[in-house]
Motif scaffolding. Structure first.
Motif, PDB file in Angstrom:
ATOM      1  N   TYR A  69      -5.689  23.415  -6.380  1.00 42.87           N
ATOM      2  CA  TYR A  69      -6.652  23.972  -7.332  1.00 42.87           C
ATOM      3  C   TYR A  69      -6.432  23.316  -8.696  1.00 42.87           C
ATOM      4  CZ  TYR A  69      -7.908  27.636  -4.048  1.00 42.87           C
ATOM      5  OH  TYR A  69      -8.370  28.311  -2.949  1.00 42.87           O
ATOM      6  N   VAL A  70      -7.524  22.938  -9.318  1.00 43.59           N
ATOM      7  CA  VAL A  70      -7.479  22.297 -10.630  1.00 43.59           C
ATOM      8  C   VAL A  70      -8.044  23.279 -11.659  1.00 43.59           C
ATOM      9  CG1 VAL A  70      -8.328  20.368 -12.012  1.00 43.59           C
ATOM     10  CG2 VAL A  70      -7.728  20.014  -9.601  1.00 43.59           C
ATOM     11  N   ARG A  71      -7.370  23.398 -12.778  1.00 45.16           N
ATOM     12  CA  ARG A  71      -7.797  24.295 -13.857  1.00 45.16           C
ATOM     13  C   ARG A  71      -9.000  23.676 -14.573  1.00 45.16           C
ATOM     14  NH1 ARG A  71      -6.429  29.516 -15.286  1.00 45.16           N
ATOM     15  NH2 ARG A  71      -4.229  29.116 -14.980  1.00 45.16           N
ATOM     16  N   VAL A  72     -10.092  24.440 -14.689  1.00 42.69           N
ATOM     17  CA  VAL A  72     -11.296  23.994 -15.399  1.00 42.69           C
ATOM     18  C   VAL A  72     -11.739  25.092 -16.361  1.00 42.69           C
ATOM     19  CG1 VAL A  72     -12.078  22.476 -13.530  1.00 42.69           C
ATOM     20  CG2 VAL A  72     -12.877  24.839 -13.602  1.00 42.69           C
ATOM     21  N   ASP A  73     -12.533  24.715 -17.355  1.00 39.75           N
ATOM     22  CA  ASP A  73     -13.042  25.695 -18.316  1.00 39.75           C
ATOM     23  C   ASP A  73     -14.251  26.453 -17.779  1.00 39.75           C
ATOM     24  OD1 ASP A  73     -11.130  25.041 -20.260  1.00 39.75           O
ATOM     25  OD2 ASP A  73     -12.370  23.409 -21.027  1.00 39.75           O
ATOM     26  N   ASP A  74     -15.090  25.775 -16.987  1.00 41.29           N
ATOM     27  CA  ASP A  74     -16.358  26.347 -16.544  1.00 41.29           C
ATOM     28  C   ASP A  74     -16.577  26.003 -15.070  1.00 41.29           C
ATOM     29  OD1 ASP A  74     -19.135  26.708 -15.966  1.00 41.29           O
ATOM     30  OD2 ASP A  74     -19.666  26.381 -18.062  1.00 41.29           O
ATOM     31  N   LEU A  75     -16.452  26.995 -14.193  1.00 41.99           N
ATOM     32  CA  LEU A  75     -16.598  26.750 -12.751  1.00 41.99           C
ATOM     33  C   LEU A  75     -17.975  26.212 -12.394  1.00 41.99           C
ATOM     34  CD1 LEU A  75     -14.861  29.900 -11.201  1.00 41.99           C
ATOM     35  CD2 LEU A  75     -13.993  27.569 -11.249  1.00 41.99           C
ATOM     36  N   ASP A  76     -19.012  26.827 -12.916  1.00 44.54           N
ATOM     37  CA  ASP A  76     -20.370  26.387 -12.573  1.00 44.54           C
ATOM     38  C   ASP A  76     -20.627  24.953 -13.004  1.00 44.54           C
ATOM     39  OD1 ASP A  76     -21.417  28.711 -11.246  1.00 44.54           O
ATOM     40  OD2 ASP A  76     -21.390  29.709 -13.193  1.00 44.54           O
ATOM     41  N   ALA A  77     -20.184  24.597 -14.205  1.00 44.88           N
ATOM     42  CA  ALA A  77     -20.377  23.228 -14.689  1.00 44.88           C
ATOM     43  C   ALA A  77     -19.596  22.236 -13.830  1.00 44.88           C
ATOM     44  CB  ALA A  77     -19.949  23.112 -16.150  1.00 44.88           C
ATOM     45  N   ALA A  78     -18.379  22.604 -13.434  1.00 45.28           N
ATOM     46  CA  ALA A  78     -17.572  21.706 -12.595  1.00 45.28           C
ATOM     47  C   ALA A  78     -18.200  21.542 -11.213  1.00 45.28           C
ATOM     48  CB  ALA A  78     -16.146  22.241 -12.482  1.00 45.28           C
ATOM     49  N   LEU A  79     -18.740  22.615 -10.650  1.00 46.97           N
ATOM     50  CA  LEU A  79     -19.413  22.523  -9.349  1.00 46.97           C
ATOM     51  C   LEU A  79     -20.672  21.669  -9.442  1.00 46.97           C
ATOM     52  CD1 LEU A  79     -18.974  26.204  -8.129  1.00 46.97           C
ATOM     53  CD2 LEU A  79     -17.987  24.160  -7.045  1.00 46.97           C
ATOM     54  N   THR A  80     -21.428  21.837 -10.509  1.00 43.00           N
ATOM     55  CA  THR A  80     -22.633  21.020 -10.711  1.00 43.00           C
ATOM     56  C   THR A  80     -22.256  19.551 -10.827  1.00 43.00           C
ATOM     57  OG1 THR A  80     -23.818  22.842 -11.757  1.00 43.00           O
ATOM     58  CG2 THR A  80     -24.596  20.606 -12.246  1.00 43.00           C
ATOM     59  N   ARG A  81     -21.231  19.264 -11.608  1.00 41.84           N
ATOM     60  CA  ARG A  81     -20.785  17.870 -11.779  1.00 41.84           C
ATOM     61  C   ARG A  81     -20.300  17.299 -10.456  1.00 41.84           C
ATOM     62  NH1 ARG A  81     -21.736  13.196 -13.562  1.00 41.84           N
ATOM     63  NH2 ARG A  81     -19.954  11.993 -14.254  1.00 41.84           N
ATOM     64  N   ALA A  82     -19.578  18.093  -9.670  1.00 38.49           N
ATOM     65  CA  ALA A  82     -19.090  17.630  -8.364  1.00 38.49           C
ATOM     66  C   ALA A  82     -20.258  17.226  -7.462  1.00 38.49           C
ATOM     67  CB  ALA A  82     -18.252  18.718  -7.690  1.00 38.49           C
ATOM     68  N   THR A  83     -21.332  18.026  -7.468  1.00 36.46           N
ATOM     69  CA  THR A  83     -22.491  17.673  -6.630  1.00 36.46           C
ATOM     70  C   THR A  83     -23.182  16.411  -7.129  1.00 36.46           C
ATOM     71  OG1 THR A  83     -23.250  19.819  -7.493  1.00 36.46           O
ATOM     72  CG2 THR A  83     -23.550  19.454  -5.223  1.00 36.46           C
ATOM     73  N   GLU A  84     -23.253  16.253  -8.438  1.00 37.24           N
ATOM     74  CA  GLU A  84     -23.828  15.029  -9.007  1.00 37.24           C
ATOM     75  C   GLU A  84     -23.027  13.794  -8.596  1.00 37.24           C
ATOM     76  OE1 GLU A  84     -25.437  17.179 -13.115  1.00 37.24           O
ATOM     77  OE2 GLU A  84     -23.696  15.843 -13.199  1.00 37.24           O
ATOM     78  N   LEU A  85     -21.729  13.965  -8.378  1.00 37.54           N
ATOM     79  CA  LEU A  85     -20.856  12.844  -8.010  1.00 37.54           C
ATOM     80  C   LEU A  85     -20.728  12.643  -6.498  1.00 37.54           C
ATOM     81  CD1 LEU A  85     -18.053  13.488 -10.652  1.00 37.54           C
ATOM     82  CD2 LEU A  85     -19.713  11.612 -10.647  1.00 37.54           C
ATOM     83  N   GLY A  86     -21.488  13.429  -5.713  1.00 31.44           N
ATOM     84  CA  GLY A  86     -21.468  13.247  -4.271  1.00 31.44           C
ATOM     85  C   GLY A  86     -20.675  14.281  -3.500  1.00 31.44           C
TER      86      GLY A  86
END
Length: 118
Positions: A69-86
């Motif tokens: 697990y990686v610490r992030v500030d915003d779960l939704d933003a990180a999930l959105t970015r992950a989908t943008e990256l494939g």
């Protein structure tokens, strides 16, 4: 600034076997949390800066294995970015017991699960 790995998790069809295996192999302190249905918290005993973890039961077919697990500030933003990256969303954000934060899980482009924690 990079995001730190904050937690590891082992998921097994036989969590008690996995808890015993890792505890004895690495001399980890593994304590089951009665409120978490077979899930045990892990203290590696490696000092204050060590990453903690957990070992628990499978929640469904195909979810056994090891993830970090990686610490992030915003779960939704990180999930959105992950989908943008494939990548892909596996588990939507959910609250952890005891007000210790929220988690979500994504799959990287190769299908490896990666947890996010805020």
């Amino acid at each position: 600034m990079g995001r730190p790995v904050a937690y590891f998790e082992v998921v097994s069809d036989d969590p008690r076997r996995a808890q015993r295996f890792y505890g004895e192999l690495f001399d980890w302190k593994v304590e089951e949390d009665p409120s978490m249905e077979g899930y045990a918290m892990v203290d590696t005993g490696a000092g204050d800066d060590a990453i903690g973890g957990g070992i628990g039961p499978s929640q469904g077919p195909g979810d056994t294995g090891v993830k970090f697990y990686v610490r992030v500030d915003d779960l939704d933003a990180a999930l959105t970015r992950a989908t943008e990256l494939g990548g892909a969303r596996i588990a939507d954000p959910m609250d952890l017991p005891g007000d210790v934060g929220r988690i979500a899980v994504l799959a990287d482009p190769d299908g490896n699960p990666v947890g996010l924690w805020s």
